[in-house]
Design a protein around this motif. Structure first.
Motif, PDB file in Angstrom:
ATOM      1  N   ARG A 164      20.490  42.348  13.326  1.00  0.00           N
ATOM      2  CA  ARG A 164      21.194  41.199  12.813  1.00  0.00           C
ATOM      3  C   ARG A 164      20.195  40.030  12.155  1.00  0.00           C
ATOM      4  N   GLU A 165      19.141  39.909  12.959  1.00  0.00           N
ATOM      5  CA  GLU A 165      17.850  39.054  12.532  1.00  0.00           C
ATOM      6  C   GLU A 165      17.276  39.372  11.431  1.00  0.00           C
ATOM      7  N   GLU A 166      16.882  40.606  11.488  1.00  0.00           N
ATOM      8  CA  GLU A 166      15.957  41.170  10.445  1.00  0.00           C
ATOM      9  C   GLU A 166      16.952  41.356   8.962  1.00  0.00           C
ATOM     10  N   ALA A 167      18.248  41.519   9.010  1.00  0.00           N
ATOM     11  CA  ALA A 167      19.115  41.740   7.974  1.00  0.00           C
ATOM     12  C   ALA A 167      19.034  40.159   7.488  1.00  0.00           C
ATOM     13  N   CYS A 168      19.109  39.271   8.034  1.00  0.00           N
ATOM     14  CA  CYS A 168      19.125  37.670   7.375  1.00  0.00           C
ATOM     15  C   CYS A 168      17.501  37.222   7.121  1.00  0.00           C
ATOM     16  N   TYR A 169      16.526  37.875   7.209  1.00  0.00           N
ATOM     17  CA  TYR A 169      14.937  37.615   6.694  1.00  0.00           C
ATOM     18  C   TYR A 169      15.024  37.250   5.241  1.00  0.00           C
ATOM     19  N   ARG A 170      14.485  36.132   5.069  1.00  0.00           N
ATOM     20  CA  ARG A 170      14.169  35.764   3.736  1.00  0.00           C
ATOM     21  C   ARG A 170      13.010  36.666   3.244  1.00  0.00           C
ATOM     22  N   GLU A 171      12.890  37.026   1.723  1.00  0.00           N
ATOM     23  CA  GLU A 171      12.000  37.583   1.286  1.00  0.00           C
ATOM     24  C   GLU A 171      10.783  36.504   1.058  1.00  0.00           C
ATOM     25  N   ILE A 172       9.596  37.180   1.142  1.00  0.00           N
ATOM     26  CA  ILE A 172       8.326  36.298   0.856  1.00  0.00           C
ATOM     27  C   ILE A 172       8.249  35.981  -0.551  1.00  0.00           C
ATOM     28  N   PRO A 173       8.310  34.611  -0.766  1.00  0.00           N
ATOM     29  CA  PRO A 173       8.453  33.946  -1.934  1.00  0.00           C
ATOM     30  C   PRO A 173       7.301  34.220  -3.011  1.00  0.00           C
ATOM     31  N   LEU A 174       7.521  34.111  -4.371  1.00  0.00           N
ATOM     32  CA  LEU A 174       6.546  34.177  -5.489  1.00  0.00           C
ATOM     33  C   LEU A 174       5.515  33.136  -5.394  1.00  0.00           C
ATOM     34  N   ILE A 175       4.483  33.341  -5.244  1.00  0.00           N
ATOM     35  CA  ILE A 175       3.285  32.399  -5.057  1.00  0.00           C
ATOM     36  C   ILE A 175       2.794  31.955  -6.558  1.00  0.00           C
ATOM     37  N   ARG A 176       2.630  32.881  -7.407  1.00  0.00           N
ATOM     38  CA  ARG A 176       2.195  32.485  -8.614  1.00  0.00           C
ATOM     39  C   ARG A 176       2.508  33.751  -9.505  1.00  0.00           C
ATOM     40  N   LYS A 177       2.819  33.376 -10.965  1.00  0.00           N
ATOM     41  CA  LYS A 177       2.953  34.300 -12.104  1.00  0.00           C
ATOM     42  C   LYS A 177       1.635  34.989 -12.497  1.00  0.00           C
ATOM     43  N   VAL A 178       1.317  36.254 -12.225  1.00  0.00           N
ATOM     44  CA  VAL A 178       0.134  36.767 -12.650  1.00  0.00           C
ATOM     45  C   VAL A 178       0.470  37.858 -13.729  1.00  0.00           C
ATOM     46  N   THR A 179      -0.200  37.916 -14.718  1.00  0.00           N
ATOM     47  CA  THR A 179       0.029  39.054 -15.734  1.00  0.00           C
ATOM     48  C   THR A 179      -0.840  40.050 -15.714  1.00  0.00           C
ATOM     49  N   ALA A 180      -1.109  40.972 -16.285  1.00  0.00           N
ATOM     50  CA  ALA A 180      -2.114  42.096 -16.442  1.00  0.00           C
ATOM     51  C   ALA A 180      -3.232  41.643 -17.180  1.00  0.00           C
ATOM     52  N   GLU A 181      -2.929  40.653 -18.203  1.00  0.00           N
ATOM     53  CA  GLU A 181      -3.842  40.084 -18.914  1.00  0.00           C
ATOM     54  C   GLU A 181      -4.805  39.022 -18.387  1.00  0.00           C
ATOM     55  N   ASP A 182      -4.213  38.381 -17.265  1.00  0.00           N
ATOM     56  CA  ASP A 182      -4.699  37.349 -16.662  1.00  0.00           C
ATOM     57  C   ASP A 182      -5.771  38.068 -15.465  1.00  0.00           C
ATOM     58  N   VAL A 183      -5.446  39.093 -15.065  1.00  0.00           N
ATOM     59  CA  VAL A 183      -6.175  39.910 -13.898  1.00  0.00           C
ATOM     60  C   VAL A 183      -7.472  40.525 -14.823  1.00  0.00           C
ATOM     61  N   GLN A 184      -7.283  41.052 -16.076  1.00  0.00           N
ATOM     62  CA  GLN A 184      -8.229  41.695 -16.853  1.00  0.00           C
ATOM     63  C   GLN A 184      -9.301  40.637 -17.359  1.00  0.00           C
ATOM     64  N   ALA A 185      -8.778  39.446 -17.619  1.00  0.00           N
ATOM     65  CA  ALA A 185      -9.607  38.336 -18.252  1.00  0.00           C
ATOM     66  C   ALA A 185     -10.668  38.004 -17.122  1.00  0.00           C
ATOM     67  N   ASN A 186      -9.904  37.840 -15.953  1.00  0.00           N
ATOM     68  CA  ASN A 186     -10.979  37.325 -14.654  1.00  0.00           C
ATOM     69  C   ASN A 186     -11.916  38.398 -14.532  1.00  0.00           C
ATOM     70  N   TYR A 187     -11.562  39.597 -14.547  1.00  0.00           N
ATOM     71  CA  TYR A 187     -12.563  40.779 -14.453  1.00  0.00           C
ATOM     72  C   TYR A 187     -13.675  40.569 -15.441  1.00  0.00           C
ATOM     73  N   VAL A 188     -13.274  40.464 -16.623  1.00  0.00           N
ATOM     74  CA  VAL A 188     -14.412  40.352 -17.674  1.00  0.00           C
ATOM     75  C   VAL A 188     -15.131  39.229 -17.621  1.00  0.00           C
ATOM     76  N   ARG A 189     -14.611  38.102 -17.096  1.00  0.00           N
ATOM     77  CA  ARG A 189     -15.227  36.770 -16.924  1.00  0.00           C
ATOM     78  C   ARG A 189     -16.471  36.840 -15.968  1.00  0.00           C
ATOM     79  N   ILE A 190     -16.199  37.612 -14.843  1.00  0.00           N
ATOM     80  CA  ILE A 190     -17.332  37.760 -13.901  1.00  0.00           C
ATOM     81  C   ILE A 190     -18.253  38.510 -14.183  1.00  0.00           C
TER      82      ILE A 190
END
Length: 680
Positions: free
Chosen positions: A604-630
């Protein structure tokens, strides 16, 4: 005394008693069935006169008295019978003979109420009486074969391997308490596993499915968050424990004076992960920090090196990575001191890289062997020294890892009184080889920061600890005074030996004072059985011969929980021992019990668990841009450093300037080629 004369005299008494019994029964038949005997012609005047005189005796008159007298003498004759002992003789069979014989013998008088001829009635009555008599005789004879001291039916010796356990609930500000049920003799009793001093470390062992997480680790997380511990949680099967920890924090956060912040590190879901730089410059105080970080990374990527520490071709790549990390730490006060920048910097050519790194005096000593090999044209040796340093970290070159490792959302000092934290770190069983090294780096950097004075109480929980390369021996040994609780989940000692070597595995198993063990087998079960020690147990020896039995009883010390018992434990059943503290003694430290879980409540307790919230919106372009920047930042760093070195070394003359332009023109194509490759 068991002599020949005594035995012969006893046999004569038995035979005489049985003869009297038979004589009384025959005399009774003659009296009650006299009409039938007359018809058979079995009477005589002298016989009638003698029997008539005997019939005047009170105990021979009627039906019941002579039959009971005959039965009494039969039982007396059976008292001395010594039949051959038989351990397979069943008491219920003997009881069946005796009871049925007594009933037939006693109820035979009902034959006189049957309407038949006198001869038929006589035959029926005597037949029933004799049948009952023989049944009683058979049952009595078999009774002498029955062993009064039966062989022990407890084939697994379970009754001897039980002992009193702690039934009191002992709590303090740090304790973890698990309700149990155990068997004592024939009773089921309730008890408690009281881990009142978790700072002496908790070792939770058990093969897959033994219940380590469900019955033990989840309760440790629950109770320690409730009691205000800051926490580091290694969630091997992300996000099972992370989601539970998050919801427990929401449930208990009002109990904390300073609300702990909740952070997550995982490389799968970038929108639900924070970013943290384990090589943050503020945590790299001297070159030894860089050495420990590089050793952790290289050992994590090449776990077989754990057993080869000290070898030339193991230490050389570690020294090389140390030099790269420390160079980045000193360059512009650690502007690019991250693992992604270190990985990219290592991939450059030897000449450029050595030339740039030699500018740092502290780094020059570390790279001197490599420079010497290059100058002496020992290319084969140099490749052997550096190839492993490049190949391993190159596996970490991915946009997802670079995204998490290059930015700093929080620091790893989880027990900071001003900013307590609960940090959950997730792994993926399918990507252990890749993620394990990075996660190990996080753990070792964190251990360096938390094991200090004047910090909050904190808990380190490692589910499937052997999948990391983290040296916890120092923390377990010295962290107790700094209120650091370590919980290690392992499947067996053999698993730790495989990853860390036999020496470290023995140390880890030996210094953990609280041990909770589910089902394990092999050397693990044997070692744990020896650790739990011995208790006094009863022993019975039974010798059977043709006429008697010999029973020998003794007590001896034997293992309280044998290895065979540990290897056959059910899920949720645990054995082990707990440690106490000077102000709260526990006399019964050893336990062998089933941990009680309220399964319905947990569902019963696990059925009432909240999902882990969204921390930030991340796109594939953001990730690739960071990779190229480094990558670009590393190329730019080398270009600028080479330019500065050339300006220092060459005189400001036309010849020097022309030479300088010539040198630059040689260097530029490499960078341009690199930029072109990145754009592709």
């Amino acid at each position: 005394m068991n002599t020949g004369e005594d035995t012969q005299g006893l046999r004569k008494i038995m035979d005489f008693s049985r003869l009297i019994s038979i004589f009384i029964l025959v005399l009774h038949f003659y009296l009650v069935c006299y009409a039938a005997f007359v018809l058979w012609g079995l009477t005589a005047s002298i016989t009638d006169r003698i029997i008539g005189n005997l019939a005047k005796l009170s105990w021979l008159s009627g039906i019941w008295k002579p039959k009971l007298s005959s039965l009494l003498f039969l039982l007396i004759s059976l008292l001395g019978v010594k039949g051959k002992k038989n351990e397979k003789e069943e008491p219920k069979n003997i009881a069946l003979f005796l009871i049925s014989g007594a009933l037939v013998y006693g109820l035979s008088y009902l034959a006189f109420y049957v309407t038949m001829k006198p001869i038929e009635v006589a035959w029926l009555y005597m037949g029933l009486s004799v049948t009952g008599y023989l049944l009683v005789l058979t049952g009595g004879s078999r009774l002498s074969r029955l062993l009064r001291d039966q062989l022990n039916p407890d084939v697994f010796n379970s009754e001897n391997e039980i002992f009193p356990q702690e039934e009191r609930l002992l709590e303090n500000a740090y304790s973890v308490n698990l309700p149990t049920m155990y068997r004592l003799k024939s009773d089921l009793r309730h008890g408690w596993i009281n881990i009142i001093n978790p700072f002496r470390s908790i070792l939770v062992a058990g093969s897959g499915g033994a219940g380590k997480t469900y019955f033990v680790i989840r309760h440790i997380i629950d109770q320690q968050i409730k009691k205000g511990f800051s926490m580091f949680l290694y969630d091997f099967k992300y996000d099972d424990l992370t989601r539970m920890a998050y919801n427990k924090l929401l449930k208990y956060q009002r109990n904390d004076a300073v609300k702990p912040a909740f952070y997550i590190i995982n490389f799968e879901d970038l929108e639900r992960t924070h970013c943290c730089n384990p090589l943050a410059p503020e945590g790299m105080e001297d070159i030894t920090d860089a050495t420990e970080a590089s050793r952790t990374i290289m050992m994590g990527l090449n776990k077989d090196w754990l057993k080869k520490q000290g070898d030339f071709f193991v230490e050389s790549p570690i020294n090389f990575l140390t030099a790269v990390i420390w160079f980045l730490r000193k360059y512009e006060d650690g502007k690019y001191c991250t693992l992604p920048h270190a990985i990219e910097l290592m991939q450059l050519g030897y000449e450029e890289l050595f030339l740039v790194m030699e500018a740092q005096e502290e780094v020059k000593v570390l790279i001197n062997p490599f420079v010497s090999a290059l100058k002496n044209n020992a290319k084969a040796q140099l490749e052997g020294q550096i190839a492993s340093a490049k190949i391993g970290p190159a596996r970490l070159s991915s946009p997802q890892l670079y995204w998490v490792l290059s930015v700093n959302d929080f620091s790893l000092d989880i027990n900071n009184p001003d900013a307590p934290k609960i940090v959950c770190m997730g792994n993926n069983p399918q990507k252990i080889e890749t993620y394990g090294a990075v996660l190990s780096l996080y753990v070792n950097r964190m251990l360096k920061l938390i094991n200090k004075k004047d910090k909050l109480k904190c808990s380190l929980v490692f589910d499937e600890y052997p999948t990391l390369v983290a040296n916890l021996i120092t923390t377990i040994s010295t962290g107790r005074s700094n209120l650091i609780s370590c919980t290690l989940g392992i499947q067996s000692i053999e698993q730790v030996k495989k990853e860390y070597g036999a020496e470290q595995a023995e140390i880890i198993a030996g210094i953990c004072a609280n041990i909770l063990c589910g089902q394990v087998s092999g050397d693990s079960a044997k070692k744990l059985s020896e650790t739990f020690g011995k208790i006094m147990q009863d022993r019975t020896s039974l010798s059977i011969n043709s006429s008697d039995t010999s029973v020998s009883k003794s007590t001896q010390m034997d293992y309280a929980i044998p290895a065979s018992k540990i290897s056959t434990l059910s899920s949720g059943e645990f054995v082990g021992l707990v440690a106490d503290s000077p102000d709260m003694k526990i006399p019964q430290k050893l336990f062998h019990a089933e941990i009680l879980n309220n399964h319905e409540q947990i569902k019963r307790e696990e059925a009432c668990y909240r999902e882990i919230p969204l921390i930030r919106k991340v796109t594939a372009e953001d990730v690739q841009a960071n990779y190229v920047r480094i990558k670009k930042e590393v190329v730019e760093l080398v270009r600028l450093e080479l330019g500065e070195l050339q300006q220092k070394d060459e005189p400001q003359t036309e010849k020097g300037k022309r030479k300088k332009r010539k040198t630059k023109s040689k260097a530029i194509p490499k960078s341009s080629a690199g930029d072109q490759k990145l754009s592709m």
